[in-house]
Design a protein around this motif. Structure first.
Motif, short mmCIF file in Angstrom:
data_model
loop_
_atom_site.label_atom_id
_atom_site.label_comp_id
_atom_site.label_asym_id
_atom_site.label_seq_id
_atom_site.Cartn_x
_atom_site.Cartn_y
_atom_site.Cartn_z
N PHE A 45 13.19 -8.11 -41.58
CA PHE A 45 13.79 -9.48 -41.72
C PHE A 45 13.00 -10.63 -41.61
N GLY A 46 11.70 -10.63 -41.38
CA GLY A 46 10.99 -11.53 -40.86
C GLY A 46 10.83 -12.80 -41.66
N ASN A 47 10.34 -13.82 -41.45
CA ASN A 47 9.93 -14.97 -42.23
C ASN A 47 8.59 -14.78 -42.54
N PRO A 48 8.24 -14.81 -43.95
CA PRO A 48 6.86 -14.47 -44.48
C PRO A 48 5.92 -15.61 -43.73
N GLY A 49 6.46 -16.90 -43.14
CA GLY A 49 5.61 -17.78 -42.55
C GLY A 49 5.36 -17.59 -41.26
N SER A 50 5.92 -16.63 -40.64
CA SER A 50 5.71 -16.47 -39.23
C SER A 50 4.29 -15.60 -39.08
N LEU A 77 4.30 -10.80 -40.50
CA LEU A 77 3.34 -10.41 -41.36
C LEU A 77 3.68 -9.29 -42.39
N LEU A 78 4.69 -8.42 -41.92
CA LEU A 78 5.24 -7.40 -42.84
C LEU A 78 5.88 -7.92 -44.00
N ALA A 79 6.76 -8.93 -43.65
CA ALA A 79 7.50 -9.82 -44.85
C ALA A 79 6.48 -10.58 -45.55
#
Length: 381
Positions: free
Chosen positions: A32-37, A43-45
């Motif tokens: 569910f991560g934020n792709p900007g993190s 990083l997976l996102a």
């Protein structure tokens, strides 16, 4: 549960394919991560986002860096029209924009917004089939023309436009060219180099993907003014946290639609011909609106004398068939379709129009059932 085979409003939206739902689920749950993190979730996102970008860009013959993700086809159209026109005027290139008279409201209204900013707008006419003449575009071009927008296929009648011809000439003149390919993408071949376009709009929910995600192709070297400001995502053109799950679903839908395109196009063309034959032979006063020889295999727009399209749609809905009396973006508007009026149809014929749009769930049996239902309704009128 409604019978999806009796759903004849695929031009408005499509049912999500099971494979698309399956592909999206992990990005709502564990990934569910934020792709900007910068941590592992982010990083997976980010990896999923860029993999999807590469896949979707490849389906239109583009580089991954040339694809910008947005929240809708309307947003993509707004970014293309407003962003290109404002940028070119800021550079001192001119303030004249050309669009066809049958564009989607998201292009038409963007042009009207530019007009309020002092831009000059020309809407070129169409013929009785809803087709733009490339010569009319050439005649409309001025020394200060900076952008032309002509849709690839019309959302109301399905007519295909001579995009490659128009784009080839505009490229020689150094004028930017945008096409709205929301209705055509996944139904007929859409390749940016073959179409000679600088900007092209595509959408997920018209091809079995999720709502709320779309794309804009921006040819390398083309610069736009953003219409959304913030964190600088999507090359600064669409600042917002990307809808990773939706984009992953878009990629899966695009992969499936393009891989099935040749066979599905042939199948739908046969069903369309079958439906036309049954309607014209059994319903007096039934006419086809649009270009019978140069249109999408999915779209059929008809008018039946003395029966309003909206009333016909409601009767068909009562019998279990979903159709449309116009664009879903203006479904609450009781006025006649401006597309049909631009084609030279009378107000009466425009009000009598019914849009039938087919897709993956349409079958030969459901086409025959729809024809029978239309005959039944007309006889009882």
């Amino acid at each position: 549960m409604p019978d999806h085979s009796r759903y004849f409003d695929h031009a408005a939206t499509t049912v999500m394919r099971p494979e698309v739902v399956e592909a999206m689920l992990p990005y709502y749950m564990n990934q569910f991560g934020n792709p900007g993190s910068l941590h592992q979730y982010g990083l997976l996102a980010k990896e999923a986002l860029e993999t999807a970008r590469t896949l979707i860009a490849g389906t239109i013959g583009a580089r991954s860096k040339e694809l910008i993700f947005t929240g809708s086809g309307s947003e993509s159209n707004n970014l293309a029209v407003l962003g290109a026109a404002r940028r070119m005027r800021r550079l001192g290139r001119g303030d004249h924009v050309i669009a066809s008279s049958v564009e989607h409201p998201s292009v038409r209204e963007a042009c009207h917004a530019l007009e309020r900013e002092g831009f000059r707008i020309t809407f070129v006419p169409v013929d009785p089939h809803g087709r733009v003449d490339a010569e009319e575009v050439r005649k409309a071009v001025r020394s200060n023309t900076v952008l032309v927008s002509v849709m690839h296929a019309n959302n109301v009648v399905g007519t295909l436009q001579p995009i490659a011809e128009i784009g080839g000439w505009l490229r020689q003149q150094g004028i930017l060219f945008h096409t709205d390919a929301v209705q055509s993408y996944g139904k007929v071949p859409v390749r940016v180099d073959e179409l000679n376009v600088d900007l092209l709009t595509i959408n997920a929910h018209k091809i079995g993907g999720p709502k709320g995600v779309a794309g804009l192709y921006v040819r390398k070297g083309v610069r736009l003014e953003p219409i959304v400001y913030g964190g600088g995502q999507e090359r600064g053109l669409r600042s917002a946290t990307q809808n990773v799950a939706g984009i992953v679903g878009f990629a899966k839908a695009a992969e499936l639609a393009v891989s099935c395109l040749p066979a599905e196009k042939d199948r739908l063309e046969r069903l369309k011909r079958r439906l036309i034959e049954r309607l014209l032979s059994r319903i007096p006063g039934c006419v086809i609106n649009g270009d019978p020889d140069n249109s999408l295999p999915t779209h059929l727009n008809i008018s039946i004398e003395r029966i309003e399209g909206q009333a016909l749609m409601l009767e068909l809905d009562r019998l279990g068939f979903s159709t449309s009396s116009g664009s879903a973006c203006s479904s609450t508007d009781s006025e006649p379709s401006y597309v049909l009026l631009a084609m030279g149809k009378s107000r009466e014929v425009a009000l009598e129009s019914l849009r039938i749009s087919m897709g993956r769930t349409t079958t030969e049996q459901s086409v025959d059932q729809l024809a029978d239902a239309l005959v039944q309704v007309v006889k009882g009128w």
